[in-house]
Design a protein around this motif. Structure first.
Motif, PDB file in Angstrom:
ATOM      1  N   GLN A  52       3.253  99.549 -43.233  1.00 44.83           N
ATOM      2  CA  GLN A  52       2.457 100.474 -43.006  1.00 44.83           C
ATOM      3  C   GLN A  52       2.591 101.481 -44.109  1.00 44.83           C
ATOM      4  N   HIS A  53       3.964 101.842 -44.370  1.00 43.72           N
ATOM      5  CA  HIS A  53       4.326 102.759 -45.457  1.00 43.72           C
ATOM      6  C   HIS A  53       3.916 102.350 -46.827  1.00 43.72           C
ATOM      7  N   LYS A  54       4.144 101.216 -47.219  1.00 46.78           N
ATOM      8  CA  LYS A  54       4.163 100.454 -48.454  1.00 46.78           C
ATOM      9  C   LYS A  54       3.738  99.043 -48.293  1.00 46.78           C
ATOM     10  N   LYS A  55       2.786  98.516 -48.855  1.00 46.70           N
ATOM     11  CA  LYS A  55       2.526  97.179 -48.746  1.00 46.70           C
ATOM     12  C   LYS A  55       3.093  96.421 -49.908  1.00 46.70           C
TER      13      LYS A  55
ATOM     14  N   MET B  70      -1.347  89.756 -42.215  1.00 46.99           N
ATOM     15  CA  MET B  70      -0.184  89.338 -43.136  1.00 46.99           C
ATOM     16  C   MET B  70      -0.820  88.760 -44.469  1.00 46.99           C
ATOM     17  N   ARG B  71      -1.515  87.901 -44.441  1.00 47.42           N
ATOM     18  CA  ARG B  71      -2.426  87.133 -45.495  1.00 47.42           C
ATOM     19  C   ARG B  71      -3.259  87.898 -46.475  1.00 47.42           C
ATOM     20  N   ASN B  72      -3.984  88.832 -45.385  1.00 47.26           N
ATOM     21  CA  ASN B  72      -4.671  89.874 -46.239  1.00 47.26           C
ATOM     22  C   ASN B  72      -4.030  90.864 -46.963  1.00 47.26           C
ATOM     23  N   ILE B  73      -2.774  91.170 -46.477  1.00 50.79           N
ATOM     24  CA  ILE B  73      -1.625  92.090 -47.312  1.00 50.79           C
ATOM     25  C   ILE B  73      -1.649  91.359 -48.487  1.00 50.79           C
ATOM     26  N   ALA B  74      -1.283  90.135 -48.568  1.00 54.53           N
ATOM     27  CA  ALA B  74      -0.632  89.357 -49.789  1.00 54.53           C
ATOM     28  C   ALA B  74      -1.886  89.297 -50.649  1.00 54.53           C
ATOM     29  N   LYS B  75      -3.059  89.168 -50.181  1.00 52.48           N
ATOM     30  CA  LYS B  75      -4.224  89.248 -51.208  1.00 52.48           C
ATOM     31  C   LYS B  75      -4.455  90.694 -51.624  1.00 52.48           C
ATOM     32  N   GLN B  76      -4.130  91.686 -50.993  1.00 53.93           N
ATOM     33  CA  GLN B  76      -4.489  93.166 -51.412  1.00 53.93           C
ATOM     34  C   GLN B  76      -3.211  93.339 -52.520  1.00 53.93           C
TER      35      GLN B  76
ATOM     36  N   THR C  92      -1.411  91.243 -54.119  1.00 47.83           N
ATOM     37  CA  THR C  92      -1.909  90.233 -55.475  1.00 47.83           C
ATOM     38  C   THR C  92      -3.081  90.747 -56.404  1.00 47.83           C
ATOM     39  N   VAL C  93      -4.052  91.409 -55.494  1.00 49.66           N
ATOM     40  CA  VAL C  93      -5.192  91.953 -56.502  1.00 49.66           C
ATOM     41  C   VAL C  93      -4.743  93.261 -57.279  1.00 49.66           C
ATOM     42  N   GLN C  94      -3.913  93.941 -56.368  1.00 49.86           N
ATOM     43  CA  GLN C  94      -3.479  95.155 -57.264  1.00 49.86           C
ATOM     44  C   GLN C  94      -2.706  94.979 -58.521  1.00 49.86           C
ATOM     45  N   ARG C  95      -1.886  93.844 -58.590  1.00 53.60           N
ATOM     46  CA  ARG C  95      -1.103  93.486 -59.573  1.00 53.60           C
ATOM     47  C   ARG C  95      -1.930  93.192 -60.910  1.00 53.60           C
ATOM     48  N   ASP C  96      -2.944  92.803 -60.572  1.00 54.46           N
ATOM     49  CA  ASP C  96      -4.053  92.109 -61.590  1.00 54.46           C
ATOM     50  C   ASP C  96      -4.532  93.151 -62.567  1.00 54.46           C
TER      51      ASP C  96
END
Length: 135
Positions: free
Chosen positions: A81-84, A123-129, A131-135
């Motif tokens: 909640q504090h940092k994905k 949790m899978r949605n968090i992983a997607k988010q 991953t997208v932020q890293r690009d």
């Protein structure tokens, strides 16, 4: 040859407290509990979201070592909640959710199965988010 009709042995989940606690000495358990208490004090004294995320993740991982799944889930969720992130805490939380889902399946509780599956989907949605932020 292919063993199509051979009955498979059921998998045993290693979430029983007796298994985990027997692998830890009483001194190790005591040290982990002291570390958790120190982390909880630091959590109460901190307002920085990034620091809170790291402290909550550490507390959750320590609770995992003690096989206190409900506390581990609570603190690992607070961390996200504090940092994905998709680090060790993320992996441990997915594992805990999967064990809870498996327990619900063994008990035949469709409501609980759906609940834990939804948690895993989030949790899978968090992983997607992340991953997208890293690009």
């Amino acid at each position: 040859m292919f063993n199509f009709f051979k009955k498979k042995q059921p998998k045993v989940l290693s979430t029983q407290k007796s298994e985990v606690k027997s692998s830890l000495s009483s001194e190790q358990i005591e040290q982990i509990e002291q570390n958790i208490n120190q982390l909880l004090q630091q959590i109460d004294q901190t307002d920085d979201a990034v620091v809170l995320a790291a402290l909550c993740e550490k507390a959750g991982l320590l609770y995992c070592q003690l096989d206190r799944a409900d506390f581990a889930i609570e603190y690992l969720e607070k961390s996200l909640q504090h940092k994905k992130s998709i680090g060790e805490g993320y992996k441990a939380l997915m594992n805990l959710y999967n064990h809870k889902r498996a327990d619900a399946a063994q008990n035949g509780s469709m409501h609980d199965i759906d609940f834990w599956m939804n948690k895993m989907d989030s949790m899978r949605n968090i992983a997607k988010q992340v991953t997208v932020q890293r690009d």
